[in-house]
Design an enzyme around this catalytic site. Structure first.
Site, PDB file in Angstrom:
ATOM      1  N   VAL A 108     -15.366 -15.837  27.638  1.00 16.49           N
ATOM      2  CA  VAL A 108     -14.309 -15.356  27.494  1.00 16.49           C
ATOM      3  C   VAL A 108     -14.511 -13.963  28.575  1.00 16.49           C
ATOM      4  O   VAL A 108     -13.698 -13.188  28.658  1.00 16.49           O
ATOM      5  CB  VAL A 108     -14.906 -14.715  25.174  1.00 16.49           C
ATOM      6  CG1 VAL A 108     -13.805 -12.600  26.207  1.00 16.49           C
ATOM      7  CG2 VAL A 108     -13.992 -15.632  24.433  1.00 16.49           C
TER       8      VAL A 108
ATOM      9  N   PHE B  64      -7.850 -14.127  21.810  1.00 13.39           N
ATOM     10  CA  PHE B  64      -7.801 -14.664  21.071  1.00 13.39           C
ATOM     11  C   PHE B  64      -7.257 -17.017  21.815  1.00 13.39           C
ATOM     12  O   PHE B  64      -7.135 -16.814  21.938  1.00 13.39           O
ATOM     13  CB  PHE B  64      -5.939 -14.674  20.663  1.00 13.39           C
ATOM     14  CG  PHE B  64      -6.257 -13.560  18.825  1.00 13.39           C
ATOM     15  CD1 PHE B  64      -6.265 -14.431  17.887  1.00 13.39           C
ATOM     16  CD2 PHE B  64      -5.908 -12.413  19.872  1.00 13.39           C
ATOM     17  CE1 PHE B  64      -6.647 -13.537  17.047  1.00 13.39           C
ATOM     18  CE2 PHE B  64      -6.178 -11.376  18.316  1.00 13.39           C
ATOM     19  CZ  PHE B  64      -6.291 -12.014  17.324  1.00 13.39           C
TER      20      PHE B  64
ATOM     21  N   CYS C  38     -15.755 -21.786  17.856  1.00 12.63           N
ATOM     22  CA  CYS C  38     -14.829 -20.849  17.332  1.00 12.63           C
ATOM     23  C   CYS C  38     -14.936 -20.697  16.442  1.00 12.63           C
ATOM     24  O   CYS C  38     -15.249 -20.167  14.906  1.00 12.63           O
ATOM     25  CB  CYS C  38     -14.192 -20.267  17.810  1.00 12.63           C
ATOM     26  SG  CYS C  38     -14.983 -19.495  19.279  1.00 12.63           S
TER      27      CYS C  38
HETATM   28  N1  NAD Z   1     -14.963 -19.308  23.868  1.00 10.70           N
HETATM   29  C1  NAD Z   1     -13.791 -19.410  22.973  1.00 10.70           C
HETATM   30  O1  NAD Z   1     -13.722 -20.263  23.577  1.00 10.70           O
HETATM   31  C2  NAD Z   1     -13.966 -17.884  22.446  1.00 10.70           C
HETATM   32  C3  NAD Z   1     -12.753 -17.750  22.386  1.00 10.70           C
HETATM   33  C4  NAD Z   1     -12.051 -16.539  21.140  1.00 10.70           C
HETATM   34  C5  NAD Z   1     -13.406 -15.407  21.084  1.00 10.70           C
HETATM   35  N2  NAD Z   1     -14.148 -15.845  21.084  1.00 10.70           N
HETATM   36  C6  NAD Z   1     -15.888 -14.627  20.956  1.00 10.70           C
HETATM   37  O2  NAD Z   1     -15.717 -14.477  21.922  1.00 10.70           O
HETATM   38  C7  NAD Z   1     -17.526 -14.281  21.983  1.00 10.70           C
HETATM   39  C8  NAD Z   1     -18.390 -14.738  23.641  1.00 10.70           C
HETATM   40  O3  NAD Z   1     -18.741 -15.956  23.239  1.00 10.70           O
HETATM   41  P1  NAD Z   1     -18.337 -17.318  24.661  1.00 10.70           P
HETATM   42  O4  NAD Z   1     -17.832 -18.508  24.021  1.00 10.70           O
HETATM   43  O5  NAD Z   1     -18.199 -16.505  25.839  1.00 10.70           O
HETATM   44  O6  NAD Z   1     -20.061 -17.088  24.568  1.00 10.70           O
HETATM   45  P2  NAD Z   1     -21.167 -17.543  25.415  1.00 10.70           P
HETATM   46  O7  NAD Z   1     -22.253 -17.676  24.931  1.00 10.70           O
HETATM   47  O8  NAD Z   1     -20.318 -18.379  26.654  1.00 10.70           O
HETATM   48  O9  NAD Z   1     -21.115 -16.196  26.224  1.00 10.70           O
HETATM   49  C9  NAD Z   1     -21.982 -15.455  26.057  1.00 10.70           C
HETATM   50  C10 NAD Z   1     -22.801 -14.693  27.395  1.00 10.70           C
HETATM   51  O10 NAD Z   1     -23.510 -13.251  27.095  1.00 10.70           O
HETATM   52  C11 NAD Z   1     -24.501 -13.102  27.350  1.00 10.70           C
HETATM   53  N3  NAD Z   1     -25.162 -12.109  26.898  1.00 10.70           N
HETATM   54  C12 NAD Z   1     -25.757 -12.173  26.247  1.00 10.70           C
HETATM   55  N4  NAD Z   1     -26.406 -10.953  25.910  1.00 10.70           N
HETATM   56  C13 NAD Z   1     -26.202 -10.309  25.959  1.00 10.70           C
HETATM   57  C14 NAD Z   1     -26.253  -8.776  26.946  1.00 10.70           C
HETATM   58  N5  NAD Z   1     -27.278  -7.726  25.975  1.00 10.70           N
HETATM   59  N6  NAD Z   1     -26.353  -8.143  28.517  1.00 10.70           N
HETATM   60  C15 NAD Z   1     -25.633  -9.057  29.523  1.00 10.70           C
HETATM   61  N7  NAD Z   1     -25.364  -9.929  28.581  1.00 10.70           N
HETATM   62  C16 NAD Z   1     -25.285 -11.018  27.554  1.00 10.70           C
HETATM   63  C17 NAD Z   1     -24.904 -14.583  27.475  1.00 10.70           C
HETATM   64  O11 NAD Z   1     -26.239 -15.180  28.218  1.00 10.70           O
HETATM   65  C18 NAD Z   1     -23.526 -15.430  27.444  1.00 10.70           C
HETATM   66  O12 NAD Z   1     -24.031 -15.802  29.195  1.00 10.70           O
HETATM   67  C19 NAD Z   1     -17.727 -14.657  20.304  1.00 10.70           C
HETATM   68  O13 NAD Z   1     -18.443 -13.614  19.283  1.00 10.70           O
HETATM   69  C20 NAD Z   1     -17.354 -15.416  20.837  1.00 10.70           C
HETATM   70  O14 NAD Z   1     -16.776 -15.928  18.998  1.00 10.70           O
HETATM   71  C21 NAD Z   1     -15.102 -16.718  22.010  1.00 10.70           C
END
Ligand code: NAD
Length: 447
Positions: free
Chosen positions: A11, A152, A263
């Protein structure tokens, strides 16, 4: 505008690249040094169609950069997005907010001047209040507003989804945030994407409501598929007949092996927990979670049944390991439970996925890996199609029949038509369709 994004995963990275493409100056921050150095070297840490050129273009134009230095990025930003993970907490299934809370504390320490802190991560209702409290306690007197702006986008079409969203939901408590958030999304607003301003709690809950509703649709059609198998109806036709009704819609009515991904599983569970905490049970969602959980392993049993009830010592080829096509994301992929069920029953599994093999090796039970669909099938006693990547949509059945030990295809995504596959001498199992052609179907196939 100057924007910092905390967390450069699926995201954060996509949002950062798209916001830079809108003309903003974006710094993507991540704790993971390897990720940041890969990004700085122009290598994408994830597979997402179209991402690499979008990132490269905006880096070249000087609008997008990557760092591990949160303090500098936040100090410089008018708007800070939090896009860190919110996985299921081990043990109780609540959303694990430790990354969000840690990010809030780090942001607080680095704030300069009035700053909007936007939670883009999917977080339970009330988390914005906690973020506000953490920042206020860490930096008394800091001038900031906390906004909820759930994302989304869908993996696999993330850029298109971000740039052409059905809607943008923005939950605010401080009126100063309205104008700034409108400015962040101005290019989309000009594109007529509805900007829906709500209060913060409403925005937080809207995200869970949307995901849970979609998950419920999937669980519904999957249960209906089972009933179709017992009654001789065809779930694809039922879904079409239902979905053409505008009130229902066709999307998310494809029967399959159960939903997975980063998700739906965790968000449905988190909503159930939120409901229980507020003495307001979300019973439909609780049932959705239960249906989906048992379905994935049931698909393993379906494969075993298609192999005559015993797979000990047999080789099973599995096509598609990621939770859906066009991503390398293995989080909660149905393939994990299906393969585990096959391994538990003594099968030798040989898997192949176009983009997910590296991630698969980290989470799957020990299996063999093939370098293509035909090598996955070679010598196998059955082939299971788990994820409908395009390259599995037009398999050469003559070749497969020659190479496989037994011509058995279990198509868990209903990609093929029974009569086409059977015409090649294969035994064919799929989802929610009559086992044998009867009546009009048989006549059509015979023609
Ligand atoms: N993946 C999807 O399709 C999607 C869609 C909509 C919403 N979301 C939501 O978005 C959020 C992120 O999901 P994602 O799939 O991108 O997760 P992800 O695990 O791919 O990425 C999260 C990143 O955050 C980094 N991180 C964690 N703590 C940190 C900090 N304190 N400082 C800097 N970096 C930090 C991690 O190293 C990681 O690279 C979640 O809440 C998820 O539910 C995801």
């Amino acid at each position: 505008m100057r924007i910092a994004i905390i967390g450069s995963g699926y995201v954060g990275l996509v949002s950062g690249a798209c916001l830079a493409d809108f003309g903003h100056h974006v710094t993507c921050v991540d704790l993971d040094e390897q990720k940041v150095s890969a990004l700085r070297a122009g290598r994408m840490p994830i597979y997402e169609p179209g991402l690499e050129p979008l990132v490269a273009g905006n880096v070249a134009d000087g609008r997008l950069s990557f760092t591990t230095d949160l303090d500098a990025a936040v100090a410089d930003a008018e708007v800070v997005f939090v896009a860190v993970g919110t996985p299921s907490r081990r043990g109780d299934g609540h959303a694990d907010l430790s990354f969000v809370h840690a990010a809030a504390a780090s942001i607080a320490a680095a704030l300069t001047g009035f700053t909007i802190v936007v939670t883009k991560s999917t977080v339970p209702v009330g988390t914005g209040d906690a973020v506000e409290r953490i920042i206020g306690e860490t930096r008394p007197g800091a001038d900031f507003a906390v906004v909820s702006n759930p994302e989304f986008l869908r993996e696999g079409s993330a850029i298109e989804d971000f740039k052409r969203p059905d809607r943008i939901v923005i939950g605010i408590e401080d009126e100063r945030a309205r104008e700034i958030m409108s400015e962040v999304y101005r290019p989309l607003y000009l594109n007529q994407a509805p900007l829906l301003f709500t209060d913060r709690r409403t925005a937080e809950l809207t995200k869970y409501a949307a995901n849970a509703f979609l998950a419920m649709k999937v669980a519904f059609i999957n249960e209906l598929a089972d009933l179709c198998e017992k009654t001789g109806a065809d779930v694809q036709d039922v879904a079409r007949g239902m979905g053409l009704d505008n009130r229902i819609g066709q999307k998310f009515l494809n029967a399959g092996p159960g939903y997975g991904g980063s998700c739906f599983p965790k968000d449905t569970l988190a909503l159930v927990k939120t409901g229980q905490d507020h003495d307001s049970p979300m019973r439909l969602v609780e049932t959705t979670v239960a249906i989906n959980e048992q379905r994935k392993r049931a698909m393993g049993r379906k494969v075993i049944a298609a192999c005559g009830g015993d797979v000990r010592g047999r080789t099973i080829g599995v096509l598609g390991l990621t939770f859906k096509p066009n991503t390398d994301d293995m989080r909660d992929s149905p393939a994990i439970a299906i393969i585990q069920a096959l391994v538990d029953a003594g099968a030798k599994v040989r898997g192949y996925d176009p983009e997910g093999m590296a991630a698969a090796r980290e989470v799957l039970a020990p299996i063999d890996y093939a370098d293509g669909p035909y090598s996955a099938a070679a010598g196998a006693d059955a082939l299971v199609l788990v994820t409908e990547w395009n390259e599995f949509r037009s398999l050469d059945f003559a070749k497969l029949k020659q190479d496989m030990a037994a011509p058995v295809l279990i198509d868990l995504r209903n990609v093929y038509r029974r009569h086409e596959v059977e015409a090649h001498g294969f035994a064919y199992e799929c989802i929610g369709k009559p086992a044998r052609l009867a009546g009009a179907g048989a006549r059509k196939a015979a023609e």
